[in-house]
Motif scaffolding. Structure first.
Motif, short mmCIF file in Angstrom:
data_model
loop_
_atom_site.label_atom_id
_atom_site.label_comp_id
_atom_site.label_asym_id
_atom_site.label_seq_id
_atom_site.Cartn_x
_atom_site.Cartn_y
_atom_site.Cartn_z
N ARG A 99 11.48 48.29 16.22
CA ARG A 99 11.67 49.73 16.04
C ARG A 99 11.76 50.43 17.39
O ARG A 99 12.65 51.26 17.63
N LYS A 161 14.04 46.97 5.68
CA LYS A 161 13.16 47.92 4.99
C LYS A 161 13.09 47.56 3.51
O LYS A 161 14.10 47.30 2.88
N SER A 162 11.89 47.60 2.95
CA SER A 162 11.69 47.17 1.56
C SER A 162 12.13 48.24 0.55
O SER A 162 12.87 47.98 -0.37
N VAL A 164 13.89 51.94 0.24
CA VAL A 164 14.60 53.02 0.93
C VAL A 164 15.41 53.86 -0.06
O VAL A 164 15.85 53.37 -1.09
N SER A 168 14.76 58.82 2.85
CA SER A 168 13.76 58.08 3.62
C SER A 168 14.04 58.20 5.11
O SER A 168 15.18 58.07 5.55
N LYS A 176 3.10 54.85 7.55
CA LYS A 176 4.29 54.90 6.69
C LYS A 176 4.87 56.31 6.55
O LYS A 176 5.62 56.59 5.62
#
Length: 210
Positions: A99, A161-162, A164, A168, A176
């Motif tokens: 990130r 990303k799980s 989205v 988001s 988070k």
């Protein structure tokens, strides 16, 4: 204590002499001298508006031109530093190194502000056409084009990303929640410290100027 008699005897030459003194003896910048000249002008304007006894006074600043400001070049990274900083984070110095590297790369490659990056949502990005949208100063929408490399990095990052949806945030913190301006600023400061760049509190602008 000032009275009309003292003010009446202040001439244009006195103001110029004061500005010269600020320059050569106080080492004031052009910006500082201009600000003090403006303060004197405002003082005389205040006198004329509030005291009728001062109406006959001449404004000694009237014929003094503004002090030309020297345009300073912005500070920026060298080419070597710019190449190094985009991959400066790794498992040894950042929990969220992927990130953080992407944040630095986006700031460096697009020149957007950290506030604009913080507000970036998944729905703002068009990976197919290689661009994303931001709301810039003045509430104006801008289109930011992406290089193929930056587009690929964003694709790989979003793909991991799980959960989205279009609303988001692209970048989140350890709670988070959306990564804020302060959080991005800290990442920039850390990155510049790791490459030993001298910033003097202008970390985000340094990347933008580069």
């Amino acid at each position: 204590y000032f009275n009309v008699f003292i003010l009446k005897n202040i001439k244009k030459a006195d103001i110029i002499a004061f500005l010269v003194y600020l320059n050569f003896h106080k080492n004031n910048t052009a910006c500082t001298r201009q600000r003090k000249l403006c303060s004197i002008r405002i003082f005389y304007k205040w006198l004329f508006n509030n005291y009728s006894s001062c109406n006959k006074l001449k404004n000694p600043t009237k014929q003094i031109p503004n002090i030309r400001r020297i345009q300073r070049l912005p500070k920026y990274l060298s080419l070597e530093q710019a190449k190094k900083i985009t991959t400066i984070f790794n498992v040894s110095n950042s929990i969220y190194y992927e990130r953080d590297n992407l944040i630095i790369s986006l700031l460096l490659n697009t020149g957007i502000r950290i506030s604009e990056l913080s507000k970036l949502n998944i729905g703002d990005i068009n990976l197919k056409e290689k661009y994303f949208k931001i709301i810039a100063k003045g509430n104006k929408e801008r289109i930011i084009l992406l290089s193929q490399n930056m587009n690929n990095q964003l694709y790989d990052f979003i793909k991991k990303k799980s959960i989205v949806d279009n609303n988001s945030p692209v970048f989140i913190n350890h709670q988070k929640n959306r990564l804020g301006v302060d959080g991005i600023e800290r990442i920039c400061n850390k990155a510049l410290k790791l490459i030993k760049a001298k910033t003097k509190g202008q970390s985000a602008h340094l990347l933008r100027h580069t």
